[in-house]
Design a protein around this motif. Structure first.
Motif, PDB file in Angstrom:
ATOM      1  N   TYR A  62       0.845  -1.190   0.000  1.00 35.12           N
ATOM      2  CA  TYR A  62       0.000   0.000   0.000  1.00 35.12           C
ATOM      3  C   TYR A  62       0.887   1.249   0.000  1.00 35.12           C
ATOM      4  O   TYR A  62       1.570   1.544   0.979  1.00 35.12           O
ATOM      5  CB  TYR A  62      -0.910   0.011   1.226  1.00 35.12           C
ATOM      6  CG  TYR A  62      -1.911  -1.119   1.237  1.00 35.12           C
ATOM      7  CD1 TYR A  62      -2.782  -1.309   0.172  1.00 35.12           C
ATOM      8  CD2 TYR A  62      -1.986  -2.003   2.316  1.00 35.12           C
ATOM      9  CE1 TYR A  62      -3.699  -2.348   0.173  1.00 35.12           C
ATOM     10  CE2 TYR A  62      -2.900  -3.038   2.327  1.00 35.12           C
ATOM     11  CZ  TYR A  62      -3.761  -3.206   1.251  1.00 35.12           C
ATOM     12  OH  TYR A  62      -4.664  -4.236   1.246  1.00 35.12           O
ATOM     13  N   ILE A  63       0.890   1.954  -1.124  1.00 36.15           N
ATOM     14  CA  ILE A  63       1.640   3.192  -1.273  1.00 36.15           C
ATOM     15  C   ILE A  63       0.633   4.322  -1.469  1.00 36.15           C
ATOM     16  O   ILE A  63      -0.365   4.159  -2.181  1.00 36.15           O
ATOM     17  CB  ILE A  63       2.597   3.131  -2.484  1.00 36.15           C
ATOM     18  CG1 ILE A  63       3.418   1.826  -2.470  1.00 36.15           C
ATOM     19  CG2 ILE A  63       3.510   4.356  -2.506  1.00 36.15           C
ATOM     20  CD1 ILE A  63       4.272   1.625  -1.243  1.00 36.15           C
ATOM     21  N   HIS A  64       0.881   5.452  -0.824  1.00 37.05           N
ATOM     22  CA  HIS A  64      -0.068   6.570  -0.866  1.00 37.05           C
ATOM     23  C   HIS A  64       0.002   7.261  -2.229  1.00 37.05           C
ATOM     24  O   HIS A  64       0.748   8.213  -2.437  1.00 37.05           O
ATOM     25  CB  HIS A  64       0.222   7.571   0.241  1.00 37.05           C
ATOM     26  CG  HIS A  64      -0.847   8.617   0.385  1.00 37.05           C
ATOM     27  ND1 HIS A  64      -1.864   8.518   1.314  1.00 37.05           N
ATOM     28  CD2 HIS A  64      -1.068   9.768  -0.289  1.00 37.05           C
ATOM     29  CE1 HIS A  64      -2.650   9.575   1.216  1.00 37.05           C
ATOM     30  NE2 HIS A  64      -2.185  10.349   0.237  1.00 37.05           N
ATOM     31  N   THR A  65      -0.763   6.731  -3.178  1.00 36.28           N
ATOM     32  CA  THR A  65      -0.884   7.302  -4.513  1.00 36.28           C
ATOM     33  C   THR A  65      -2.364   7.318  -4.887  1.00 36.28           C
ATOM     34  O   THR A  65      -3.226   6.894  -4.108  1.00 36.28           O
ATOM     35  CB  THR A  65      -0.116   6.463  -5.552  1.00 36.28           C
ATOM     36  OG1 THR A  65      -0.806   5.217  -5.755  1.00 36.28           O
ATOM     37  CG2 THR A  65       1.320   6.200  -5.115  1.00 36.28           C
ATOM     38  N   SER A  66      -2.641   7.751  -6.101  1.00 45.17           N
ATOM     39  CA  SER A  66      -4.040   7.830  -6.561  1.00 45.17           C
ATOM     40  C   SER A  66      -4.481   6.563  -7.290  1.00 45.17           C
ATOM     41  O   SER A  66      -5.494   6.586  -7.993  1.00 45.17           O
ATOM     42  CB  SER A  66      -4.214   9.044  -7.476  1.00 45.17           C
ATOM     43  OG  SER A  66      -3.349   8.958  -8.597  1.00 45.17           O
ATOM     44  N   ILE A  67      -3.773   5.451  -7.126  1.00 44.84           N
ATOM     45  CA  ILE A  67      -4.095   4.254  -7.896  1.00 44.84           C
ATOM     46  C   ILE A  67      -5.505   3.747  -7.623  1.00 44.84           C
ATOM     47  O   ILE A  67      -6.203   3.306  -8.543  1.00 44.84           O
ATOM     48  CB  ILE A  67      -3.061   3.139  -7.650  1.00 44.84           C
ATOM     49  CG1 ILE A  67      -3.306   1.967  -8.606  1.00 44.84           C
ATOM     50  CG2 ILE A  67      -3.059   2.687  -6.195  1.00 44.84           C
ATOM     51  CD1 ILE A  67      -2.208   0.927  -8.609  1.00 44.84           C
ATOM     52  N   SER A  68      -5.972   3.818  -6.377  1.00 41.68           N
ATOM     53  CA  SER A  68      -7.334   3.352  -6.092  1.00 41.68           C
ATOM     54  C   SER A  68      -8.369   4.338  -6.626  1.00 41.68           C
ATOM     55  O   SER A  68      -9.430   3.941  -7.116  1.00 41.68           O
ATOM     56  CB  SER A  68      -7.528   3.130  -4.592  1.00 41.68           C
ATOM     57  OG  SER A  68      -7.311   4.314  -3.856  1.00 41.68           O
ATOM     58  N   THR A  69      -8.078   5.617  -6.555  1.00 47.03           N
ATOM     59  CA  THR A  69      -8.986   6.638  -7.099  1.00 47.03           C
ATOM     60  C   THR A  69      -9.179   6.457  -8.595  1.00 47.03           C
ATOM     61  O   THR A  69     -10.286   6.598  -9.126  1.00 47.03           O
ATOM     62  CB  THR A  69      -8.436   8.044  -6.810  1.00 47.03           C
ATOM     63  OG1 THR A  69      -8.222   8.179  -5.404  1.00 47.03           O
ATOM     64  CG2 THR A  69      -9.410   9.120  -7.272  1.00 47.03           C
TER      65      THR A  69
END
Length: 267
Positions: free
Chosen positions: A189-196
């Motif tokens: 889990y890396i804090h990026t916009s991949i899930s958005t």
């Protein structure tokens, strides 16, 4: 052995945000590096280029759509004409998914594979003759913890990342004696916009930040750990929090991991 990026020509896909942007900014601390920044959003690429602080001659902003595989050889020609060689390709471009197999339209799978796998393969194939002629080259490929195990609502994403391991493990074996190297990196889990930016069942934007992503490792810290692994020529590296333990459970206690995954709620 520890390698240096100084004076190298480094091409980064997915460079307009997230992991790609963080890698670019970390590499740019060495002002002698030459960077090629690629993604679809040219304005964001220009923003990242400006933030690197590199001399204009040392940064090439090259907009590119990984799903348009026919255009990729032309992009390689542009890079080669500009710099005369390609030393590293960091393949970060990709898209995720949030939908069950039963609900997902087949076109969503086609789009995920087009970007996450076939685009990556096409760019690699286009760069490969240059690296072989040079007698050196390095592919750094962003997979995922999902490239080592399957989870709910990620069937297409997991499949595309699993495929990368098969392809690049084979490529590494075939070209190692010719001086080429491959690092596969599996982020947790890396804090990026991949899930958005993930696709829903119909191919629309998920448009929500997952809680685990929100609490994930910063992209900057991820980039530092990745570059450390590449300098050491690690063939495969897992970067993240406790979620990366799932890879070891899959290897040594697959039944336990299966129960954990199927009992897990939410996205």
């Amino acid at each position: 052995m520890s390698i240096s990026f100084s004076d190298a020509v480094v091409w980064i896909t997915g460079a307009s945000s997230g992991i790609g942007e963080a890698v670019a900014l970390e590499l740019a601390r060495d002002k002698r590096i030459r960077l090629v920044l690629s993604a679809r959003r040219v304005d964001e690429l220009r923003r990242v280029a400006s933030q690197t602080g590199l001399a204009e001659l040392n940064v090439l902003v090259l907009p590119m759509d990984m799903s348009d595989t026919d255009s990729l050889p032309g992009c390689v020609d542009i890079v080669y004409q500009r710099f005369g060689r390609i030393d590293y390709v960091f393949q970060n471009a990709g898209i995720s998914q949030r939908s069950t197999v039963a609900d997902t339209d087949f076109s969503v799978y086609e789009r995920i594979m087009a970007i996450n796998f076939f685009g990556v393969v096409a760019l690699t194939k286009a760069v490969l003759p240059i690296m072989l002629a040079q007698g050196h080259g390095y592919f750094v490929v962003t997979s995922s913890v999902a490239g080592k195990l399957g989870t709910k609502q990620r069937s297409g994403y997991c499949a595309s990342k699993h495929a990368l391991h098969g392809f690049f493990d084979s490529l590494r074996a075939e070209t190692y004696a010719e001086g080429l190297r491959v690092t596969l990196v599996c982020p947790g889990y890396i804090h990026t916009s991949i899930s958005t930016n993930a696709l829903d069942a119909s191919g629309q934007k998920h448009d929500r930040m997952d809680e685990n992503q929100e609490k994930g490792m910063s992209a900057r810290e991820f980039a530092k750990q990745l570059l450390r692994a590449v300098r050491q020529e690690k063939e495969e590296v897992y970067i993240g929090g406790k979620e990366t333990y799932g890879i070891y459970l899959k290897r040594f206690l697959p039944g336990l991991l299966s129960r954990i995954v199927r009992n897990r709620q939410g996205t």
